[in-house]
Structures are given as C-alpha cells and as structure tokens.
Design an enzyme around this catalytic site. Sequence first.
Site, PDB file in Angstrom:
ATOM      1  CE  LYS A   1      -0.010  -0.424   5.044  1.00 27.46           C
ATOM      2  NZ  LYS A   1      -1.069  -0.737   6.214  1.00 27.46           N
TER       3      LYS A   1
ATOM      4  NE  ARG B   1      -6.770   0.493  10.427  1.00 26.87           N
ATOM      5  CZ  ARG B   1      -5.539   0.163  10.025  1.00 26.87           C
ATOM      6  NH1 ARG B   1      -4.638   1.237   9.939  1.00 26.87           N
ATOM      7  NH2 ARG B   1      -5.226  -0.983   9.743  1.00 26.87           N
TER       8      ARG B   1
ATOM      9  CE1 TYR C   1      14.322  31.464   4.169  1.00 31.29           C
ATOM     10  CE2 TYR C   1      14.184  28.990   4.084  1.00 31.29           C
ATOM     11  CZ  TYR C   1      14.336  30.332   3.477  1.00 31.29           C
ATOM     12  OH  TYR C   1      13.477  30.365   2.132  1.00 31.29           O
TER      13      TYR C   1
ATOM     14  CG  MET D   1      10.386  23.441   0.239  1.00 36.27           C
ATOM     15  SD  MET D   1       9.008  24.307  -0.857  1.00 36.27           S
ATOM     16  CE  MET D   1       8.134  25.494   0.135  1.00 36.27           C
TER      17      MET D   1
HETATM   18  C1  LIG Z   1      -0.098  -1.892   6.849  1.00 40.61           C
HETATM   19  C2  LIG Z   1      -0.841  -3.202   7.082  1.00 40.61           C
HETATM   20  C3  LIG Z   1      -0.099  -4.290   7.260  1.00 40.61           C
HETATM   21  C4  LIG Z   1       1.408  -4.326   7.064  1.00 40.61           C
HETATM   22  O1  LIG Z   1       2.084  -3.808   8.369  1.00 40.61           O
HETATM   23  P1  LIG Z   1       3.386  -3.886   8.465  1.00 40.61           P
HETATM   24  O2  LIG Z   1       3.701  -3.245  10.081  1.00 40.61           O
HETATM   25  O3  LIG Z   1       4.235  -2.900   7.603  1.00 40.61           O
HETATM   26  O4  LIG Z   1       4.091  -5.129   8.431  1.00 40.61           O
HETATM   27  C5  LIG Z   1      -0.650  -5.629   7.360  1.00 40.61           C
HETATM   28  N1  LIG Z   1      -2.091  -5.576   7.649  1.00 40.61           N
HETATM   29  C6  LIG Z   1      -2.878  -4.379   7.370  1.00 40.61           C
HETATM   30  C7  LIG Z   1      -4.310  -4.448   7.785  1.00 40.61           C
HETATM   31  C8  LIG Z   1      -2.162  -3.179   7.336  1.00 40.61           C
HETATM   32  O5  LIG Z   1      -3.075  -2.187   7.235  1.00 40.61           O
END
Ligand SMILES: *Cc1c(COP(=O)(O)O)cnc(C)c1O
Length: 374
Positions: A41, A137, A265, A313
């Site tokens: 992701k 969640r 800055y 930046m």
């Molecule tokens: C992001 C995520 C993972 C992976 O998490 P890591 O800590 O990077 O291994 C696994 N399961 C779900 C549902 C996630 O949101």
Amino acid sequence: MVDEIEMNRPTWVEINLESIKNNFEAIKNLTPTNRVICVVKADAYGLGAKEIARELEKHSAFAFAVASMEEALELREGGIKNPILVLGYVDTRNLEVAAVNDIRITLFDKDFIKRLKEYKLDTPLYIHLKVDTGMHRLGVDPNEVMSIFEELSSFRNVFIEGIYTHFSSADSSKEYTEFQIKKFNTLLNGLQNRKIKPPLVHAANSATILNFREAYYDALRPGILLYGVSPNINLALPNDFSKAVSLKTRIIKVSHYKKGEAISYGRTYITDGDKTIATVPIGYADGVPRNLSNTGYVLVKGQFARIVGTITMDMLMIDVTGFPYIHPGNEVVIFGSQGDKAITLEEFSQRALTIPYEILTRLNKRIKRVYLKK
Ligand SMILES: *Cc1c(COP(=O)(O)O)cnc(C)c1O
C-alpha cells in the site's frame, strides 16, 4: 539511470531489490504454507509499488495487499497478475471492476451487505471478511460473523475467500496481542464447529511475524519487514534480514565562514569558530523532517556531520569542518551506510520523533528511486 540523476538534482532513494528478495524469502521460510500476502500500500511505502511487486511476483509472492481500488488497478496496469486484496474502502460502484480484475475486497462493516444486495455481479467477487478483535479501526464484531456467513451464502457470485484481523500492538504488548489472538481463535473455533472454514485465515503484520508464531495461520501479511526495517526500534531483526533502503544526495556547495556567522532561516545556528559548511539539495519538501534542524546528522566521507541551521524546503546545511577534501559532488547519506558507519532508518526516525513508516511514505515523488539488482 545514475547519469540521469547526476544531470538533474543529485538526490535519490536507493532500493536494493536483492535485499528485498532475500527478506521476502526469509519471511516465506518462516511459514509452512509459503503464503505471503505482500503489503504494498501507499506505493509500497513510497518505494514504488509496481517495481517492488514485480520483483516479489518473480519470486512467487502469493498475493498483494493495497489500501484502495486505485492502488490495486495501478498494480494491474503494471502487469501484476497475482491476487490483490484491498484492505480499505471500496465503493459498490467499483465491485464489478474489482471482480473483473481479480481484486479481492474487504468486508469490514455489516451494513455493506445491504448495498451488496443491490448489485448483480456477472463475475465472481471474492471477499475477505475483516474482524475487529481490538484494533477498533475497521472490522465487523466477532458476534456478527456467523450471520454474515449465512447471509452471504445465498448471494450469487459472492464468495468469502478469507477471514482476517489486525493487531494493534504486536510490537509492544504481549498481553493485548494475546487477548486479540484468543478472541480471533474463539471465533475461528466457533466457525469450525459449524463446518465453516474460509480457505484463507490471516493476521500477521511484520511485528506479529517477529513476535507471535502462534498467529501465523494460513498466510503472513508483512509490509515494512520486506524492506529490512523493524516495526519498532526496540525490536531487533533476525540476522537473515538486511536493509534495503537508503536516502542519498550530494554536496552542491562548500563555504567557509568565520566565527559569528548565522546559517539559514531565522539564524538558529551561529558559527562558534572557523567553519566549513556544505549545502545539500534535500529539504523538508523531500521528506526530511524540519524538526531535525540543528539536531540531525548525516554521513559524509564515512563520518557523521551535523545538520546546522533550519532545514529549508529544498536544501539543508551541514557542518563539515575538518573533514578531508570536501567538495561539491561528495556523497551525503541521510540514512543508510557509508564506509563502516550507518544511520539506520529506525534511528533517523526516532530522532525525528516519528516512525520509519512515516519517513518512507513521505519521501517526495521528486526524489528519484534507484533500484539496485546485484
Ligand atoms: C499496513 C498493514 C499491514 C502491514 O503492516 P507492517 O507493519 O508494515 O507489516 C498488514 N495488515 C494491515 C491490515 C495493514 O493495514
């Protein structure tokens, strides 16, 4: 590739695909099922989802997980063939697109079933049911699971392929994770008593893989561990994991100042003697947290050099007083290793009061990603 960087802004992320492959194999070897759902992701934590997924698919990753339909389709456009699971929200208008593209969706709210009813799918849609065992969640309540199975069994072209949960504290609390595991197991046992066995049960993120072998189930679900990064700075990785990511740039100017000159800055740093200061083309827009101003370090010529003055930046300044032969073009390591020294991403993140996940995912697109294949 390297020339292209040198000709432009010499700032890049180095991603070692060989390390990623080895880390993946190390994870795969931990599980008797050989099934690893690689979590890519947020553009594979900023490292490039297509490139990483292609590499992992070559080494028979079982499946991929992403946050949205857009991310899933991007992988398909990139030629990824293996199953893809969307961990987050999918709109009902996208269900046919998901089914046609062999994208699995997550059912995390019972109300979704009502909406699902209105859609007549021409193609089979595979669902992973997410259960909330304590993360609070996403996920359905364990008590709702049985009725969801019953309801969905009457749907044409909708199949529950998997059931999963997510642990909130596998890096930090044995007690709470065991509580979540127990809750999940109770649910699975209840299902089994009614002869319900979804083909794929999964729960283990990176921290769980390191800490809770009893929660491996049918497939592992690692993200950050693929890159050789620990989910928690206090949690050491086994020796067969190696760092896959470093952030590098090059000095573009070297200046000499007398005592009493103010750098950057707001004049937060004043030279307290004769100083050699180098300017480096990386700033907070690139993802170097501004709170490392006057507190962070980098590596130059195999030595630590302090970040001085406010990080801007697009650039920052470092103190290289007394370093040998400093000149524009010298390599600067923001995190990674140089010579026999290293600044780990874990240390870097801790100094910036955040976690590796945030640092990686905030690396700006304008930084070139360089993939090393040894
Ligand atoms: C992001 C995520 C993972 C992976 O998490 P890591 O800590 O990077 O291994 C696994 N399961 C779900 C549902 C996630 O949101």
